[in-house]
Design a protein around this motif. Structure first.
Motif, PDB file in Angstrom:
ATOM      1  N   VAL A  29       1.392  -8.376  -1.744  1.00 27.66           N
ATOM      2  CA  VAL A  29       0.961  -7.863  -0.518  1.00 27.66           C
ATOM      3  C   VAL A  29      -0.669  -8.063  -0.385  1.00 27.66           C
ATOM      4  O   VAL A  29      -0.908  -8.509   0.546  1.00 27.66           O
TER       5      VAL A  29
ATOM      6  N   PHE B  98       4.217  -5.082  -4.794  1.00 27.51           N
ATOM      7  CA  PHE B  98       5.346  -4.474  -4.778  1.00 27.51           C
ATOM      8  C   PHE B  98       6.461  -5.289  -5.490  1.00 27.51           C
ATOM      9  O   PHE B  98       6.995  -6.169  -4.882  1.00 27.51           O
TER      10      PHE B  98
ATOM     11  N   PRO C 151      -1.995  -8.028  12.396  1.00 36.02           N
ATOM     12  CA  PRO C 151      -0.811  -7.726  12.837  1.00 36.02           C
ATOM     13  C   PRO C 151      -0.212  -6.775  11.977  1.00 36.02           C
ATOM     14  O   PRO C 151      -0.456  -6.609  10.645  1.00 36.02           O
ATOM     15  N   SER C 152       1.121  -6.239  12.290  1.00 36.21           N
ATOM     16  CA  SER C 152       1.748  -5.277  11.622  1.00 36.21           C
ATOM     17  C   SER C 152       2.451  -6.094  10.383  1.00 36.21           C
ATOM     18  O   SER C 152       2.900  -7.250  10.539  1.00 36.21           O
ATOM     19  N   GLY C 153       2.230  -5.273   9.307  1.00 35.52           N
ATOM     20  CA  GLY C 153       2.815  -5.795   7.954  1.00 35.52           C
ATOM     21  C   GLY C 153       1.852  -6.792   7.280  1.00 35.52           C
ATOM     22  O   GLY C 153       2.250  -7.171   6.162  1.00 35.52           O
ATOM     23  N   CYS C 154       0.504  -6.849   7.611  1.00 39.59           N
ATOM     24  CA  CYS C 154      -0.388  -7.729   6.751  1.00 39.59           C
ATOM     25  C   CYS C 154      -0.908  -7.002   5.680  1.00 39.59           C
ATOM     26  O   CYS C 154      -1.718  -7.672   5.041  1.00 39.59           O
ATOM     27  N   GLY C 155      -0.839  -5.842   5.605  1.00 40.74           N
ATOM     28  CA  GLY C 155      -1.078  -5.147   4.404  1.00 40.74           C
ATOM     29  C   GLY C 155      -2.390  -4.270   4.644  1.00 40.74           C
ATOM     30  O   GLY C 155      -3.142  -3.695   3.645  1.00 40.74           O
ATOM     31  N   LYS C 156      -2.693  -3.732   5.879  1.00 39.47           N
ATOM     32  CA  LYS C 156      -3.790  -2.931   6.243  1.00 39.47           C
ATOM     33  C   LYS C 156      -3.514  -1.610   5.535  1.00 39.47           C
ATOM     34  O   LYS C 156      -4.589  -1.042   5.045  1.00 39.47           O
ATOM     35  N   SER C 157      -2.435  -0.977   5.752  1.00 40.70           N
ATOM     36  CA  SER C 157      -2.326   0.479   5.300  1.00 40.70           C
ATOM     37  C   SER C 157      -2.328   0.272   3.616  1.00 40.70           C
ATOM     38  O   SER C 157      -2.759   1.170   3.036  1.00 40.70           O
ATOM     39  N   THR C 158      -1.761  -0.649   3.164  1.00 37.33           N
ATOM     40  CA  THR C 158      -1.566  -0.578   1.625  1.00 37.33           C
ATOM     41  C   THR C 158      -3.115  -0.828   1.174  1.00 37.33           C
ATOM     42  O   THR C 158      -3.444  -0.245   0.180  1.00 37.33           O
TER      43      THR C 158
HETATM   44  N1  ADP Z   1       6.511   0.673  -1.059  1.00 41.63           N
HETATM   45  C1  ADP Z   1       6.675  -0.436  -0.668  1.00 41.63           C
HETATM   46  N2  ADP Z   1       7.472  -1.188  -1.219  1.00 41.63           N
HETATM   47  C2  ADP Z   1       7.699  -2.567  -0.907  1.00 41.63           C
HETATM   48  N3  ADP Z   1       7.111  -3.194   0.075  1.00 41.63           N
HETATM   49  C3  ADP Z   1       6.174  -2.426   0.891  1.00 41.63           C
HETATM   50  C4  ADP Z   1       5.704  -1.051   0.372  1.00 41.63           C
HETATM   51  N4  ADP Z   1       4.814  -0.678   1.274  1.00 41.63           N
HETATM   52  C5  ADP Z   1       4.807  -1.762   2.083  1.00 41.63           C
HETATM   53  N5  ADP Z   1       5.308  -2.763   1.932  1.00 41.63           N
HETATM   54  C6  ADP Z   1       5.496  -4.112   2.363  1.00 41.63           C
HETATM   55  O1  ADP Z   1       3.820  -4.366   2.231  1.00 41.63           O
HETATM   56  C7  ADP Z   1       3.544  -5.135   3.520  1.00 41.63           C
HETATM   57  C8  ADP Z   1       2.210  -4.415   4.154  1.00 41.63           C
HETATM   58  O2  ADP Z   1       2.624  -3.117   4.451  1.00 41.63           O
HETATM   59  P1  ADP Z   1       1.351  -2.366   5.221  1.00 41.63           P
HETATM   60  O3  ADP Z   1       0.281  -2.345   4.316  1.00 41.63           O
HETATM   61  O4  ADP Z   1       2.184  -1.051   5.560  1.00 41.63           O
HETATM   62  O5  ADP Z   1       1.235  -3.129   6.527  1.00 41.63           O
HETATM   63  P2  ADP Z   1       0.498  -2.644   7.667  1.00 41.63           P
HETATM   64  O6  ADP Z   1      -0.493  -3.770   8.004  1.00 41.63           O
HETATM   65  O7  ADP Z   1       1.232  -2.805   8.887  1.00 41.63           O
HETATM   66  O8  ADP Z   1      -0.188  -1.416   7.579  1.00 41.63           O
HETATM   67  C9  ADP Z   1       4.639  -5.031   4.416  1.00 41.63           C
HETATM   68  O9  ADP Z   1       5.379  -6.471   4.448  1.00 41.63           O
HETATM   69  C10 ADP Z   1       5.434  -4.131   3.779  1.00 41.63           C
HETATM   70  O10 ADP Z   1       6.977  -4.383   3.879  1.00 41.63           O
END
Ligand code: ADP
Ligand code: MG
Lengths: 361, 301
Positions: free
Chosen positions: A18, A13, A37-44
């Motif tokens: 990420v 991003f 952990p939260s924010g590690c990029g799983k959802s991404t």
């Molecule tokens: N649209 C976005 N723009 C910028 N940064 C993002 C965006 N979406 C997620 N991030 C960042 O990417 C990282 C991974 O996010 P995410 O995949 O949601 O984590 P999680 O593992 O909790 O699902 C986080 O640090 C988040 O801040």
């Protein structure tokens, strides 16, 4: 042929990287859990697989097709979200049939698929209701149904149970497992809850900072964590870590710390240990038993009980071992009181030893 | 312990009694009543004056109710009061206002809602900059743009026409309306949009079948803002509409400020009430919806 294959996937991003050149292969019918952990990029990562995010580099294959540039609907995936994401103005039935109507399926087939999914998920009595009139568990069932009717090979779940209360979460977890056994689809499931991961997964991918740290069966992850992070992340209460050095005493390895010396005869080294190396030994609380065990390989040490936490099914003891903290999980009948001096035994073969850079020795 | 039980039936229990006439309540209600009177009094004066005949008005008791109720002034204001050269009453202006209002409201809301939706969900390169510029537009004083717009409309051949004034209203409504819709859609969970994408819906289908049905409250707010704003407009109407299309406000001004003949206060009052009737009705009918729409950001499916 693997069901989902991800090769050298990167996603940034802006200037924030990420996902960093990530690789993953998921077999047909496998239940993979992405845990971290939260924010590690799983959802991404999940959004990349679904096609909801454009990747920065790398490729994604689903069922052997390169889908890197395909629209979400053309990838053969269904997705379930944490917030359920039901269309609020549509009835349950319309929620289920929306995607099929968009795809232009004939009415009869839409009808058939909807009623089949409703039957599998036992939501038939709810079909005419709006999402607002459903409980959390029912909503999530409808959301799963929306993936089900798509009749696809790959299901993606993004923390589907996180918004539910503890009891429902357990129930729905079992139902998900049953669903997987019945359908045999490939499932990629994101969670930060290790119990969900351990109970559901065929294999778990532990993620940290956009990288997969270890991809293994739940038992493999639990018993042979590949690095310090994985070891500390899995298990509750967490693994005990004690700092010390490795000693080589005439071909016989020891872990040594002040007032502490643990023989490592049966420990299977994976790396190359060197004498005098700074290491941490990791011992799981549930691998420690109270009282003397004369069985071969066991080491018995003296500990002092500090705090006693009855948990119902078992009791957690916070003890001191030669000045280090050591938590022990013991049975609920335990009569140990704070201040007691105890004998604690464990088998060093089940321990994990990590070098200073975190890698397993 | 025994003592506590003995004391059980004594002392405070249940809800704490509230005094109805307390110092606080007197001040509060007193203030509210005075404020209400302050705002209602002019309205009262206008209504009673508009129902009096001219001789009675001349007696000067502006607060006294009419001795003899007459609707003559209302009829005259609507049908035959002189607005400059013509003496056809306000009805001409009323229909002009309607002709300006409907297209301006509809067009500006359609464009702004699609803008807001696109800015929230379909981020494109430079969408943030686009939004910033649009917002900046809301803070530029109208006066600065009046003359350039005259030239632009002249070049487009729309000056002094219905189309011209509609275009101006649409342009000036855009920043605030887009902001309104963007913020509303920003409150819609991202996952809803993603779910629709996975279901195969595209830009317009998501807009019409998913976003529109769940954003009725914000449309009501937008309609109220536009209807009252455009109906009450004087400046754009007098500059860009051209004499034949003068909106009601401009004609009202012409009636009230006409310098010939006697001042017919009752007709003026009736004309003013007629002109203000539409926004008043809109407020009364939709007040509740309006408040609900403003608070609707918090409404989740
Ligand atoms: N649209 C976005 N723009 C910028 N940064 C993002 C965006 N979406 C997620 N991030 C960042 O990417 C990282 C991974 O996010 P995410 O995949 O949601 O984590 P999680 O593992 O909790 O699902 C986080 O640090 C988040 O801040
Ligand atoms: Mg997430």
């Amino acid at each position: 042929m693997s069901s989902v294959a991800i090769s050298d996937l990167s996603l940034s991003f802006g200037s924030v990287e990420v996902l960093k050149s990530l690789n993953l292969e998921v077999d047909e019918g496998e239940f993979i859990v992405l845990l971290g952990p939260s924010g590690c990029g799983k959802s991404t990562l999940l959004n990349c697989i679904a096609g909801l995010l454009d990747v920065t580099a790398g490729q994604i294959f689903i069922n052997g097709n390169n889908v890197t540039w395909d629209e979400p609907k053309d990838r053969g995936i269904g997705m379930v979200f944490q917030s359920y994401a039901l269309y609020p103005q549509m009835s349950v039935e319309k929620n289920l049939s929306f995607g099929l109507k968009v795809a232009g399926l004939p009415k009869a087939e839409v009808q058939e698929r909807v009623s089949k999914a409703a039957e599998i998920l036992q939501i038939e009595p709810l079909l005419k209701r709006k999402p607002a009139a459903l409980s959390g568990g029912q909503r999530q069932r409808v959301a799963i149904g929306r993936a089900l009717v798509r009749d696809v090979n790959v299901f993606l779940f993004d923390e589907p149970l996180s918004n539910l209360d503890a009891k429902l979460r357990t129930d729905l977890r079992v139902e998900l497992k049953r669903l997987h056994q019945r359908l045999g689809n490939t499932m990629i499931y994101v969670t930060h809850d290790q119990i969900e991961a351990l109970t559901l997964a065929d294999r778990i991918a532990i993620m940290k900072d956009g990288l997969i740290q270890q991809l293994d069966t739940p038992a493999g992850i639990y018993n042979n964590p590949t690095n310090r992070f994985v070891a500390g992340f899995i298990g509750s209460p967490g693994m005990n870590f004690i700092s010390g050095t490795l000693e080589d005493d005439a071909g016989q390895w020891f872990f040594a710390a002040p007032d502490l010396r643990i023989p490592l005869n049966d420990y299977a080294f994976t790396g190359n240990p060197t004498a005098g190396q700074q290491v941490e030994i990791g011992i799981r609380p549930e691998h420690v038993v109270l009282n003397d065990v004369s069985e071969a390989g066991f080491v018995t040490l003296q500990v002092e009980a500090d705090i006693v936490e009855p948990m119902g099914a078992d009791t957690v003891l916070w003890t001191k071992l030669a000045g280090n903290n050591l938590t022990i999980r013991t049975d609920s009948e335990s009569t140990v009181k704070s201040g007691d001096s105890l004998s604690a035994s464990f088998n060093p073969a089940r321990a994990s030893i990590f070098a200073q850079d975190g890698s397993r020795v | 312990m025994a003592e506590a039980v003995a004391n059980k039936m004594q002392g405070p229990q249940g809800p704490k009694p509230k005094r109805i006439i307390s110092g606080r309540n007197i001040v509060l209600y007193g203030f509210l009543i005075v404020a209400a009177l302050y705002w209602l009094l002019p309205l009262y004066v206008m209504v009673v004056t508009s129902l009096k005949g001219l001789p009675e008005v001349r007696m000067g008791n502006i607060f006294s109710p009419p001795m003899e109720i007459t609707f003559e002034p209302w009829v005259k204001a609507w049908d035959s009061a002189c607005t400059g050269l013509y003496c056809e009453g306000l009805k001409v202006g009323f229909w002009n206002s309607i002709k300006i209002l409907i297209p301006s409201t509809v067009i500006s809301i359609i464009i702004a809602s699609v803008n807001g939706y696109a800015l929230s969900f379909w981020r494109f390169k430079g969408s943030e900059i686009f939004f910033t510029i649009l917002l900046f537009g809301a803070f530029i004083p109208y006066q600065v743009m009046l003359y350039p717009l005259v030239i632009i409309l002249r070049e487009l051949g729309l000056f002094s026409s219905l189309g011209g004034v509609v275009l101006v209203h649409t342009i000036f409504g855009m920043p605030i309306l887009t902001l309104l819709f963007r913020n509303y859609f920003a409150g819609v969970p991202d996952e809803l949009f993603k779910a629709a994408r996975v279901d195969g819906a595209g830009f317009w289908r998501i807009f019409f079948q998913i976003m529109l049905p769940m954003s009725l409250p914000i449309f009501v707010v937008a309609i109220i803002l536009q209807v009252t704003g455009i109906w009450n407009d004087f400046l754009f109407g007098i500059i860009y509409a051209g004499t034949t299309n003068f909106p009601m406000t401009v004609q009202l001004n012409n009636i009230v400020n006409s310098t010939q003949g006697v001042k017919e206060y009752n007709v003026n009052m009736a004309a003013t009430l007629l002109t203000g009737a539409l926004p008043l009705i809109v407020y009364f009918v939709s007040g509740k919806l309006f408040v609900r729409g403003i608070a609707a950001g918090a409404v989740k499916g």
